[in-house]
Scaffold this active site. Structure first.
Site, PDB file in Angstrom:
ATOM      1  N   CYS A   1       0.156  54.602  17.444  1.00 55.36           N
ATOM      2  CA  CYS A   1       0.776  54.192  16.183  1.00 55.36           C
ATOM      3  C   CYS A   1       1.456  52.852  16.421  1.00 55.36           C
ATOM      4  O   CYS A   1       1.478  52.356  17.541  1.00 55.36           O
ATOM      5  CB  CYS A   1       1.724  55.241  15.617  1.00 55.36           C
ATOM      6  SG  CYS A   1       3.278  55.448  16.496  1.00 55.36           S
TER       7      CYS A   1
ATOM      8  N   CYS B  60      -2.209  55.230  11.911  1.00 60.70           N
ATOM      9  CA  CYS B  60      -1.894  54.419  10.733  1.00 60.70           C
ATOM     10  C   CYS B  60      -2.890  53.264  10.680  1.00 60.70           C
ATOM     11  O   CYS B  60      -3.582  52.983  11.665  1.00 60.70           O
ATOM     12  CB  CYS B  60      -0.459  53.907  10.773  1.00 60.70           C
ATOM     13  SG  CYS B  60      -0.097  52.791  12.151  1.00 60.70           S
TER      14      CYS B  60
ATOM     15  N   CYS C  76      -5.633  48.290  17.651  1.00 58.79           N
ATOM     16  CA  CYS C  76      -6.124  49.070  18.786  1.00 58.79           C
ATOM     17  C   CYS C  76      -7.294  48.342  19.457  1.00 58.79           C
ATOM     18  O   CYS C  76      -8.284  48.011  18.810  1.00 58.79           O
ATOM     19  CB  CYS C  76      -6.561  50.461  18.314  1.00 58.79           C
ATOM     20  SG  CYS C  76      -6.838  51.590  19.672  1.00 58.79           S
TER      21      CYS C  76
END
Length: 182
Positions: free
Chosen positions: A8, A80, A87
């Protein structure tokens, strides 16, 4: 070792909760970790609502995506939209799962009671989703596919080595034939 990463934005609430739930369900051959884009303290409301159900996440050490760098994972779960965007690509082509959960820490709340209520809602949703990963065979199917691919890759590499050895032997035999013909 089957490795799962929860990501996250800040690694201060949602990913910590998800990792804590997963660690309670995971088998011994699973490693659960979590990370975010920056070091942040675990959100007080996240800690409080997890303590309500007997899970202590307060002492958790937060990690950044930069710190886990090139580690490989079997499954990466982004919690999210921001986490999905930031990422990185990890080695080994892990399966990716995306849960577009709201960030309870970024809600416009005036009291800790309001914050706790939003964190409770997110906590319950995360728990439901984590349990679903384990209960409905998703992780097991990924594990089986990855094991099958590893075995196939190993057989392919073994076959390549045998073919290369055969080619070397044929080349040696050709050289011997040419030498004999001269």
């Amino acid at each position: 070792m089957f490795r799962i990463l929860f990501v996250c934005s800040g690694n201060a609430g949602r990913s910590q909760m998800a990792a804590a739930f997963a660690q309670r369900i995971a088998t011994k051959d699973m490693e659960i970790t979590c990370a975010g884009d920056a070091h942040q303290d675990v959100a007080p409301s996240a800690s409080r609502v997890m303590t309500e159900i007997g899970v202590d996440i307060a002492p958790q050490v937060t990690r950044t995506l930069g710190e886990i760098g090139t580690e490989s994972f079997d499954v990466v779960v982004t919690l999210c939209n921001n986490a999905r965007e930031i990422c990185p690509t990890f080695p080994g082509s892990p399966a990716r799962v995306h849960w577009p959960l709201v960030d309870p820490a970024r809600q416009d709340l005036t009291t800790s009671a309001e914050a706790d209520e939003v964190f409770r809602q997110v906590r319950d949703e995360i728990r439901r989703r984590v349990e679903g990963l384990f209960q409905y065979g998703f992780l097991e199917s990924i594990r089986q596919v990855r094991q099958t691919l590893r075995r196939s890759w190993q057989r392919h590499r073994d076959l390549d080595v045998r073919l290369a050895d055969d080619l070397v032997r044929l080349s040696d035999q050709e050289q011997l034939l040419r030498a004999a013909q001269e």
